[in-house]
Design a protein around this motif. Structure first.
Motif, PDB file in Angstrom:
ATOM      1  N   TRP A   1     -38.029  52.354   9.001  1.00 34.93           N
ATOM      2  CA  TRP A   1     -37.749  51.077   8.345  1.00 34.93           C
ATOM      3  C   TRP A   1     -36.982  50.143   9.278  1.00 34.93           C
ATOM      4  CZ3 TRP A   1     -39.141  47.979   4.655  1.00 34.93           C
ATOM      5  CH2 TRP A   1     -38.271  46.982   4.202  1.00 34.93           C
ATOM      6  N   GLU A   2     -35.998  50.685   9.966  1.00 33.73           N
ATOM      7  CA  GLU A   2     -35.233  49.872  10.909  1.00 33.73           C
ATOM      8  C   GLU A   2     -36.106  49.418  12.079  1.00 33.73           C
ATOM      9  OE1 GLU A   2     -31.932  48.714  10.930  1.00 33.73           O
ATOM     10  OE2 GLU A   2     -32.224  49.205   8.818  1.00 33.73           O
ATOM     11  N   ALA A   3     -36.996  50.300  12.553  1.00 33.30           N
ATOM     12  CA  ALA A   3     -37.879  49.948  13.671  1.00 33.30           C
ATOM     13  C   ALA A   3     -38.798  48.791  13.295  1.00 33.30           C
ATOM     14  CB  ALA A   3     -38.703  51.164  14.088  1.00 33.30           C
ATOM     15  N   MET A   4     -39.262  48.764  12.044  1.00 33.56           N
ATOM     16  CA  MET A   4     -40.162  47.693  11.604  1.00 33.56           C
ATOM     17  C   MET A   4     -39.444  46.350  11.473  1.00 33.56           C
ATOM     18  SD  MET A   4     -42.792  49.402   8.857  1.00 33.56           S
ATOM     19  CE  MET A   4     -41.519  49.825   7.676  1.00 33.56           C
ATOM     20  N   ARG A   5     -38.120  46.372  11.382  1.00 35.20           N
ATOM     21  CA  ARG A   5     -37.359  45.128  11.232  1.00 35.20           C
ATOM     22  C   ARG A   5     -36.663  44.699  12.519  1.00 35.20           C
ATOM     23  NH1 ARG A   5     -33.244  46.769   6.847  1.00 35.20           N
ATOM     24  NH2 ARG A   5     -32.527  44.649   7.175  1.00 35.20           N
ATOM     25  N   TRP A   6     -36.571  45.616  13.487  1.00 31.94           N
ATOM     26  CA  TRP A   6     -35.759  45.356  14.672  1.00 31.94           C
ATOM     27  C   TRP A   6     -36.403  44.353  15.624  1.00 31.94           C
ATOM     28  CZ3 TRP A   6     -36.472  45.717  19.932  1.00 31.94           C
ATOM     29  CH2 TRP A   6     -35.309  45.623  20.735  1.00 31.94           C
TER      30      TRP A   6
ATOM     31  N   THR B   1     -42.174  42.757  26.353  1.00 35.70           N
ATOM     32  CA  THR B   1     -42.630  43.166  25.026  1.00 35.70           C
ATOM     33  C   THR B   1     -41.630  44.184  24.511  1.00 35.70           C
ATOM     34  OG1 THR B   1     -44.950  42.840  25.652  1.00 35.70           O
ATOM     35  CG2 THR B   1     -44.524  44.115  23.656  1.00 35.70           C
ATOM     36  N   ALA B   2     -40.726  43.729  23.644  1.00 33.58           N
ATOM     37  CA  ALA B   2     -39.573  44.539  23.247  1.00 33.58           C
ATOM     38  C   ALA B   2     -39.872  45.508  22.110  1.00 33.58           C
ATOM     39  CB  ALA B   2     -38.410  43.627  22.855  1.00 33.58           C
ATOM     40  N   THR B   3     -40.871  45.177  21.286  1.00 34.37           N
ATOM     41  CA  THR B   3     -41.273  46.081  20.211  1.00 34.37           C
ATOM     42  C   THR B   3     -42.716  45.806  19.818  1.00 34.37           C
ATOM     43  OG1 THR B   3     -40.853  46.810  17.933  1.00 34.37           O
ATOM     44  CG2 THR B   3     -40.276  44.526  18.462  1.00 34.37           C
ATOM     45  N   THR B   4     -43.409  46.854  19.473  1.00 32.92           N
ATOM     46  CA  THR B   4     -44.781  46.728  18.958  1.00 32.92           C
ATOM     47  C   THR B   4     -44.838  47.114  17.484  1.00 32.92           C
ATOM     48  OG1 THR B   4     -45.247  48.992  19.729  1.00 32.92           O
ATOM     49  CG2 THR B   4     -45.811  47.188  21.212  1.00 32.92           C
ATOM     50  N   HIS B   5     -43.680  47.153  16.825  1.00 30.43           N
ATOM     51  CA  HIS B   5     -43.592  47.651  15.445  1.00 30.43           C
ATOM     52  C   HIS B   5     -43.116  46.602  14.439  1.00 30.43           C
ATOM     53  CE1 HIS B   5     -44.141  51.698  17.044  1.00 30.43           C
ATOM     54  NE2 HIS B   5     -43.160  51.472  17.890  1.00 30.43           N
TER      55      HIS B   5
ATOM     56  N   LEU C   1     -46.420  43.309  14.608  1.00 30.53           N
ATOM     57  CA  LEU C   1     -46.461  42.314  15.674  1.00 30.53           C
ATOM     58  C   LEU C   1     -45.965  42.899  16.983  1.00 30.53           C
ATOM     59  CD1 LEU C   1     -44.947  39.252  13.787  1.00 30.53           C
ATOM     60  CD2 LEU C   1     -47.299  39.428  14.608  1.00 30.53           C
ATOM     61  N   ARG C   2     -46.544  42.413  18.073  1.00 31.28           N
ATOM     62  CA  ARG C   2     -45.996  42.715  19.398  1.00 31.28           C
ATOM     63  C   ARG C   2     -45.039  41.572  19.734  1.00 31.28           C
ATOM     64  NH1 ARG C   2     -51.747  43.288  22.127  1.00 31.28           N
ATOM     65  NH2 ARG C   2     -52.181  41.806  20.446  1.00 31.28           N
ATOM     66  N   TRP C   3     -43.752  41.884  19.738  1.00 26.17           N
ATOM     67  CA  TRP C   3     -42.720  40.857  19.862  1.00 26.17           C
ATOM     68  C   TRP C   3     -42.234  40.773  21.300  1.00 26.17           C
ATOM     69  CZ3 TRP C   3     -42.109  37.254  16.487  1.00 26.17           C
ATOM     70  CH2 TRP C   3     -40.973  36.440  16.490  1.00 26.17           C
ATOM     71  N   VAL C   4     -42.193  39.557  21.836  1.00 28.09           N
ATOM     72  CA  VAL C   4     -41.930  39.321  23.249  1.00 28.09           C
ATOM     73  C   VAL C   4     -40.700  38.422  23.404  1.00 28.09           C
ATOM     74  CG1 VAL C   4     -42.918  38.455  25.404  1.00 28.09           C
ATOM     75  CG2 VAL C   4     -44.416  39.454  23.650  1.00 28.09           C
ATOM     76  N   VAL C   5     -39.855  38.742  24.375  1.00 34.11           N
ATOM     77  CA  VAL C   5     -38.690  37.899  24.646  1.00 34.11           C
ATOM     78  C   VAL C   5     -38.725  37.408  26.089  1.00 34.11           C
ATOM     79  CG1 VAL C   5     -37.305  39.133  22.941  1.00 34.11           C
ATOM     80  CG2 VAL C   5     -37.164  39.805  25.335  1.00 34.11           C
ATOM     81  N   VAL C   6     -37.976  36.329  26.317  1.00 30.43           N
ATOM     82  CA  VAL C   6     -37.869  35.738  27.651  1.00 30.43           C
ATOM     83  C   VAL C   6     -36.526  36.090  28.244  1.00 30.43           C
ATOM     84  CG1 VAL C   6     -37.880  33.561  28.940  1.00 30.43           C
ATOM     85  CG2 VAL C   6     -39.386  33.845  26.960  1.00 30.43           C
ATOM     86  N   GLN C   7     -36.542  36.397  29.531  1.00 30.98           N
ATOM     87  CA  GLN C   7     -35.284  36.685  30.229  1.00 30.98           C
ATOM     88  C   GLN C   7     -34.385  35.455  30.172  1.00 30.98           C
ATOM     89  OE1 GLN C   7     -33.031  39.043  31.374  1.00 30.98           O
ATOM     90  NE2 GLN C   7     -34.422  39.794  32.972  1.00 30.98           N
TER      91      GLN C   7
END
Length: 232
Positions: A30-35, A211-215, A225-231
């Motif tokens: 559950w936490e992984a899906m929200r993180w 790509t910080a998480t695929t969950h 979603l595959r969630w992506v962040v910028v440095q």
């Protein structure tokens, strides 16, 4: 009688331990899906979207915190993401900054892949820098000549994509590909790395996108979603 009671208690303890483990696993999932990474550390965040993600609501995606989106567009010499035309139009309508991704196939000549890319991806100076996904290994082609010429062919493809878009590409390098070829230290372009939950270090130099998480689950899509962040 005493031995029977001890056996019953042992089974009850085992059952309780199993239940606790299941609850802990469920809570972790559950936490992984929200993180997602903290905004304080990574102010600019977005998503990677393709046909496998199903129908995505880009307005909802923006409302839930996406500052940009990358769209899977093409692959190899003739494959095209079935959702790309729709996703491109929807991202534009939602006024969500967007870029495209081409999945590079080392078994196919650079010229043919570039022809595929320029046919489907419009020239638009407002788009984000294009990304080249490097995951498939040249060793899978079964031809040592192809593997030996990997860097040369990839450089040719990069030059043609950059000539079409007018922007330097981003190399989206998987750990498997980097471990095999060390391409991050051989071709000087911004890097897009991937690793769930923990910052990736396998390229041995700083990344630009991660790509910080695929969950991650949200209202914008039925799938994760595959969630992506910028440095920062």
């Amino acid at each position: 009688m005493g031995r029977k009671r001890k056996t019953v208690w042992r089974w009850r303890i085992v059952a309780l331990l199993l239940l606790a483990a299941m609850l802990a696993a469920g809570w972790g999932w559950w936490e992984a899906m929200r993180w997602q990474p903290a905004r304080a550390s990574y102010p600019v965040q977005g998503a990677l979207v393709g046909a496998a993600d199903g129908a995505v609501d880009f307005n909802a995606l923006r409302a839930t915190g996406a500052d940009f989106v990358y769209l899977e567009a093409s692959s190899g010499a003739g494959d095209r993401d079935a959702s790309f035309p729709r996703n491109l139009a929807m991202a534009s309508d939602a006024m969500l900054p967007h870029g495209v991704v081409h999945a590079y196939d080392p078994c196919i000549p650079a010229e043919r892949q570039a022809a595929n890319f320029v046919t489907i991806v419009p020239r638009d100076a407002r788009m984000l820098p294009p990304a080249i996904a490097l995951d498939k290994l040249a060793s899978d082609c079964g031809d040592p000549i192809i593997e030996a010429g990997l860097e040369s062919e990839l450089t040719t493809f990069i030059n043609q994509v950059e000539g079409h878009t007018g922007q330097p590409v981003v190399l989206k390098v998987s750990r498997t590909f980097e471990d095999a070829y060390g391409i991050a230290t051989r071709i000087e372009r911004n890097l897009w790395l991937e690793r769930d939950f923990l910052e990736p270090e396998y390229a041995l130099r700083p990344w630009t996108l991660w790509t910080a998480t695929t969950h991650l689950r949200g209202e914008s899509s039925d799938n994760a979603l595959r969630w992506v962040v910028v440095q920062p």
